[in-house]
Design a protein around this motif. Sequence first.
Motif, short mmCIF file in Angstrom:
data_model
loop_
_atom_site.label_atom_id
_atom_site.label_comp_id
_atom_site.label_asym_id
_atom_site.label_seq_id
_atom_site.Cartn_x
_atom_site.Cartn_y
_atom_site.Cartn_z
N ARG A 238 0.82 -1.24 -0.09
CA ARG A 238 0.02 0.07 0.08
C ARG A 238 1.04 1.38 -0.04
O ARG A 238 0.53 2.39 -0.67
CB ARG A 238 -0.94 -0.07 1.18
CG ARG A 238 -1.88 -1.02 1.35
CD ARG A 238 -3.12 -0.60 1.72
NE ARG A 238 -3.06 -0.29 3.26
CZ ARG A 238 -3.10 -0.83 4.54
NH1 ARG A 238 -3.24 -2.26 4.34
NH2 ARG A 238 -2.93 0.02 5.65
N ALA B 83 2.34 1.87 -3.33
CA ALA B 83 1.21 1.67 -4.69
C ALA B 83 0.91 2.80 -5.47
O ALA B 83 1.27 3.96 -4.88
CB ALA B 83 0.03 1.15 -4.21
N GLY B 84 0.61 2.63 -6.72
CA GLY B 84 0.44 3.88 -7.62
C GLY B 84 -1.23 4.06 -7.92
O GLY B 84 -1.86 3.10 -7.80
N PRO B 85 -1.73 5.06 -8.43
CA PRO B 85 -2.91 5.30 -8.83
C PRO B 85 -3.49 4.20 -9.84
O PRO B 85 -2.61 3.76 -10.52
CB PRO B 85 -3.16 6.57 -9.29
CG PRO B 85 -1.86 7.27 -9.41
CD PRO B 85 -0.83 6.21 -8.75
N SER C 209 -4.53 1.49 -8.95
CA SER C 209 -4.20 0.01 -8.15
C SER C 209 -5.36 -0.15 -6.97
O SER C 209 -5.67 0.93 -6.22
CB SER C 209 -2.98 -0.16 -7.95
OG SER C 209 -2.97 -0.33 -6.45
N THR D 193 -4.48 -1.22 -4.13
CA THR D 193 -3.91 -0.87 -2.95
C THR D 193 -3.47 0.56 -2.92
O THR D 193 -2.92 1.11 -1.91
CB THR D 193 -2.55 -1.75 -2.92
OG1 THR D 193 -1.85 -1.54 -4.19
CG2 THR D 193 -2.88 -3.13 -2.71
N TRP D 194 -3.75 1.44 -3.89
CA TRP D 194 -3.57 2.86 -3.81
C TRP D 194 -4.66 3.48 -2.61
O TRP D 194 -5.87 3.32 -2.82
CB TRP D 194 -3.84 3.67 -5.22
CG TRP D 194 -3.88 5.13 -5.33
CD1 TRP D 194 -4.99 5.91 -5.49
CD2 TRP D 194 -2.88 5.90 -5.25
NE1 TRP D 194 -4.62 7.19 -5.70
CE2 TRP D 194 -3.08 7.19 -5.33
CE3 TRP D 194 -1.24 5.77 -4.74
CZ2 TRP D 194 -2.00 8.27 -5.66
CZ3 TRP D 194 -0.62 6.75 -4.95
CH2 TRP D 194 -1.07 8.09 -5.14
N SER E 182 -0.44 5.43 0.54
CA SER E 182 0.39 5.73 -0.54
C SER E 182 0.74 7.30 -0.85
O SER E 182 1.64 7.56 -0.88
CB SER E 182 -0.44 5.09 -1.83
OG SER E 182 -1.13 3.93 -1.61
N VAL E 183 -0.48 8.11 -0.56
CA VAL E 183 -0.48 9.35 -0.73
C VAL E 183 0.39 10.12 0.33
O VAL E 183 1.25 10.80 -0.23
CB VAL E 183 -1.87 10.13 -0.81
CG1 VAL E 183 -1.72 11.54 -0.70
CG2 VAL E 183 -2.88 9.60 -2.17
N GLN F 230 4.13 9.16 -0.47
CA GLN F 230 4.83 9.64 -1.70
C GLN F 230 4.86 11.02 -2.15
O GLN F 230 5.26 11.63 -2.84
CB GLN F 230 4.26 8.81 -2.97
CG GLN F 230 4.47 7.29 -2.93
CD GLN F 230 3.61 6.54 -3.71
OE1 GLN F 230 3.50 6.76 -4.93
NE2 GLN F 230 2.95 5.41 -3.24
N ASP G 49 -9.46 5.59 -6.41
CA ASP G 49 -8.48 4.62 -6.97
C ASP G 49 -7.67 5.25 -8.12
O ASP G 49 -6.63 5.08 -8.40
CB ASP G 49 -9.09 3.49 -7.32
CG ASP G 49 -9.48 2.67 -6.11
OD1 ASP G 49 -9.29 2.90 -4.89
OD2 ASP G 49 -10.00 1.50 -6.53
N SER H 109 -4.84 11.06 -9.10
CA SER H 109 -3.37 11.01 -8.79
C SER H 109 -2.90 11.62 -7.70
O SER H 109 -3.63 12.44 -7.06
CB SER H 109 -2.58 11.52 -10.19
OG SER H 109 -2.89 12.82 -10.26
#
Length: 284
Positions: free
Chosen positions: A160, A163-165, A167, A169-170, A174-175, A178, A264, A267
């Motif tokens: 998680r 993860a990227g958008p 997915s 698991t985003w 994640s936000v 990152q 999901d 971005s």
Amino acid sequence: MSGSPDGLPPLREVIATHGLAAKKSLGQNFLLDLNLTRRIARAAGPLEGVEVFEVGPGPGGLTRALLIEGAARVVAVERDARCLPALAEVSAAHGGRLEVIEGDALQVQAAEIMTAPWRVVANLPYYVGTELLVRWLTPGSWPPGWESLTLMFQKEVAERIVAGPGSKTWGRLSVLAQWRCDARIAFDLPARAFTPPPKVDSAVVVLTPLPEPRFPAEPRLLDRVVGAAFGQRRKMLRQSLKTATPAAAALCEAAGVTETLRADDVSLEQFCALARALGEASAG
């Protein structure tokens, strides 16, 4: 004796000597192989002269690896009083470079006891891992006092974080990770590497802070937007963001983000735009 680089007995012996059966209530799963704990320590980069903050050392497997790899000072926070005698032996074997704080890591302010820049290296107890990560990612000012986080999580949590958008698991982790850090999975560890084996595999994540966030946003507002969007991740933004603002559709328009997107597929840059638009709407 073990032939271990620090002259201490193998961890299995230490656990038997001190009666340290892992406690499920404390989320304990011990990593006994010094080769693996040294691999985690090395994932944090060269440690010569570096101060390290560790959470949940248990009988001291990773702690020993950090000291063997050259850490100048390790401060370890441990809730389980049963582990303190074993950790005292580690400290004595390493010339007092280990300081142990008995207590709850959620109550300890690393910034008050460490000398910047320090590194965090930990096999985090499952029950506090995510909360500690969020706290380290959201200090009062940025960049933080720590220069890297090298953390072991359940594999699904690690996935998680990176993860990227687009997915499944985003998400919020994640936000948050990152937005302000480079995050990568260094390697996986199978459940069988631990004693007792947990039900899931684990992974080591390395996070390195950026000098500035990737996109401008006010942290509190970003978390509010992200929390709203992922709180109802199956709904379109025009609906899910209503928990952040009644004017969800207008917020999307002001941010230049399509209101029919679901969380999901939003971005990091778009979430930051939504947070800025929320700030402007509140100010207006």
